[in-house]
Design a protein around this motif. Structure first.
Motif, short mmCIF file in Angstrom:
data_model
loop_
_atom_site.label_atom_id
_atom_site.label_comp_id
_atom_site.label_asym_id
_atom_site.label_seq_id
_atom_site.Cartn_x
_atom_site.Cartn_y
_atom_site.Cartn_z
N SER A 186 1.87 -88.59 71.84
CA SER A 186 3.23 -88.09 72.10
C SER A 186 3.24 -86.58 71.92
O SER A 186 3.41 -86.06 70.82
N ARG A 187 3.04 -85.88 73.00
CA ARG A 187 2.85 -84.43 72.97
C ARG A 187 4.12 -83.69 73.39
O ARG A 187 4.79 -84.08 74.34
N ALA A 188 4.38 -82.61 72.69
CA ALA A 188 5.52 -81.77 73.03
C ALA A 188 5.15 -80.84 74.18
O ALA A 188 3.97 -80.57 74.41
N PRO A 189 6.15 -80.34 74.92
CA PRO A 189 5.86 -79.34 75.96
C PRO A 189 5.17 -78.13 75.34
O PRO A 189 5.54 -77.65 74.28
N GLY A 190 4.12 -77.64 75.99
CA GLY A 190 3.34 -76.54 75.46
C GLY A 190 2.27 -76.96 74.48
O GLY A 190 1.68 -76.11 73.80
N TRP A 191 2.02 -78.27 74.40
CA TRP A 191 1.00 -78.79 73.47
C TRP A 191 -0.32 -78.06 73.65
O TRP A 191 -0.73 -77.72 74.76
N LEU B 194 -0.49 -89.25 84.53
CA LEU B 194 -0.42 -90.49 85.30
C LEU B 194 -0.26 -91.66 84.35
O LEU B 194 -1.00 -91.77 83.36
N PHE B 195 0.72 -92.51 84.61
CA PHE B 195 0.90 -93.75 83.86
C PHE B 195 0.50 -94.92 84.75
O PHE B 195 0.83 -94.95 85.95
N ILE B 196 -0.18 -95.91 84.17
CA ILE B 196 -0.44 -97.17 84.84
C ILE B 196 0.53 -98.19 84.27
O ILE B 196 0.55 -98.43 83.06
N LEU B 197 1.37 -98.77 85.12
CA LEU B 197 2.44 -99.67 84.69
C LEU B 197 2.19 -101.09 85.19
O LEU B 197 1.55 -101.30 86.22
N ASP B 198 2.74 -102.06 84.44
CA ASP B 198 2.71 -103.44 84.94
C ASP B 198 4.02 -103.73 85.68
O ASP B 198 4.89 -102.86 85.80
N ARG B 199 4.19 -104.95 86.17
CA ARG B 199 5.36 -105.30 86.97
C ARG B 199 6.68 -105.12 86.20
O ARG B 199 7.66 -104.58 86.76
N PRO B 200 6.76 -105.49 84.89
CA PRO B 200 8.00 -105.25 84.14
C PRO B 200 8.28 -103.78 83.83
O PRO B 200 9.33 -103.46 83.28
N GLY B 201 7.34 -102.89 84.13
CA GLY B 201 7.56 -101.47 83.89
C GLY B 201 6.99 -100.96 82.58
O GLY B 201 7.27 -99.83 82.18
N ARG B 202 6.18 -101.76 81.89
CA ARG B 202 5.58 -101.34 80.63
C ARG B 202 4.33 -100.51 80.92
O ARG B 202 3.51 -100.89 81.75
N ASP C 16 13.61 -88.52 76.87
CA ASP C 16 13.74 -89.92 76.45
C ASP C 16 12.82 -90.84 77.25
O ASP C 16 12.21 -91.76 76.71
N GLU C 17 12.74 -90.61 78.56
CA GLU C 17 11.86 -91.42 79.40
C GLU C 17 10.39 -91.22 79.02
O GLU C 17 9.62 -92.18 78.96
N TYR C 18 10.03 -89.97 78.75
CA TYR C 18 8.65 -89.67 78.37
C TYR C 18 8.29 -90.34 77.04
O TYR C 18 7.22 -90.95 76.90
N LEU C 19 9.19 -90.25 76.05
CA LEU C 19 8.94 -90.87 74.75
C LEU C 19 8.85 -92.38 74.86
O LEU C 19 8.03 -93.02 74.20
N ALA C 20 9.71 -92.97 75.71
CA ALA C 20 9.70 -94.43 75.87
C ALA C 20 8.39 -94.90 76.48
O ALA C 20 7.86 -95.96 76.11
#
Length: 322
Positions: free
Chosen positions: A121-126, A267-275, A308-312
């Motif tokens: 969980s990286r902050a902007p400018g990490w 890049l995120f790899i997601l499953d069908r439910p969006g996890r 919020d979306e990034y943290l989730a």
């Protein structure tokens, strides 16, 4: 002056980082003496961590895997501002925290997956300061390596032409021994001259595979590859990180999400439910990602994420670090 230095490298046997922490109240100044780079920040907490690297074996835990140690600076939301690999004395860290007034979170006894989630969980400018000198070749080393490779190639060709295969193997063995004794890695090309010709060929093959959607990413870095039986494999160099089956069931790779959050991309790899099944930080070319997604029957989406979306998405998500 409140000062703190690491005592050893991030993993066992690695060089001690030349990193120095100096606090002026809650203001923290971190200097990387190896590169001369310095950062000034006001973290909400210091996060001291230690975890065992993930095993790629199906059997699970591998006791031979080294542990990774370090300390991170967190913001008020618990996002990582700065990562400082290395081992730090517990008593020195506690004393440093008490004098500076910066709270200390000792996560060295926490489960590895919790530590990896926090570091992902990286902050902007990490940023990450390793405190180690750059491993790039010096100006004289590249022509020396090419010259040594040419000499090695001539020697190998001569030995092959006269049928002295035993001498060929002996020369390779001597080269390996010298590399171990001298620890001069760039000389490896003298005893592997074929690399002079193989590397351009491999680069062309990688570009050909990328254009046809069989691979996504850099050949020597983090990349995704198509595997038989509806599977994709995440690879870093020659190291296999994990393998995922594609499909619509929970836990199977269903879609790719190319994102931008502040100045972070990945890049995120997601499953069908969006996890989110896996997080791969870094720049990824959209056209190549689209081709790869089509080849593997995945859905591709490109979005700018809110905090919020990034943290989730990063919460409890495995991360492949480039």
């Amino acid at each position: 002056m409140n000062q703190l230095r690491p005592i050893a490298g991030a993993t066992k046997g690695s060089s001690r980082p030349k990193t120095v922490l100096i606090s002026d109240g809650a203001t923290l100044t971190v200097t990387d003496n190896a590169s001369g780079h310095s950062i000034c920040l006001t973290p909400a907490a210091l996060y001291c961590y230690e975890y065992v690297q993930q095993s790629t074996k199906k059997s699970g835990h591998d006791p031979k895997l080294p542990s990774v140690k370090g300390m991170a600076a967190l913001d008020v939301d618990g996002l990582v501002l700065l990562d400082l690999p290395g081992e730090w004395y517990k008593t020195d860290v506690e004393r440093f925290s008490a004098k500076s007034g910066i709270p200390l979170v000792d996560a060295r006894s926490q489960p590895p997956h919790q530590v990896r989630t926090t570091l992902a969980s990286r902050a902007p400018g990490w940023q990450r300061l390793r405190g180690l000198p750059d491993r790039t070749l010096r100006k004289w080393q590249k022509p020396a390596a090419i010259g040594a490779g040419a000499v090695g190639l001539i020697a190998m060709a001569y030995l092959a032409s006269v049928g002295l295969w035993g001498a060929w193997r002996g020369l390779s063995a001597v080269g390996s021994m010298l590399l171990d004794l001298l620890n001069v890695k760039w000389l490896a090309i003298a005893f592997s001259p074929a690399l002079l010709f193989i590397r351009p060929v491999l680069a062309r093959i990688h570009r050909w595979r990328t254009k046809r959607g069989f691979v996504l990413g850099l050949p020597l870095g983090l990349n995704l590859r198509t595997e038989p039986y509806d599977k994709i494999r995440i690879i870093h160099g020659s190291h296999v990180i994990t393998e995922l089956r594609t499909g619509e069931s929970p836990g199977q790779a269903f879609s790719l999400l190319l994102y931008r959050h502040e100045d972070l991309t990945g890049l995120f790899i997601l499953d069908r439910p969006g996890r989110a099944l896996h997080h791969l930080p870094g720049p990824w070319p959209p056209e190549a990602a689209n081709t790869f997604a089509k080849r593997n029957k995945l859905i591709l989406a490109v979005h700018r994420l809110t905090r919020d979306e990034y943290l989730a998405l990063t919460k409890n998500t495995k991360e492949a670090t480039p």
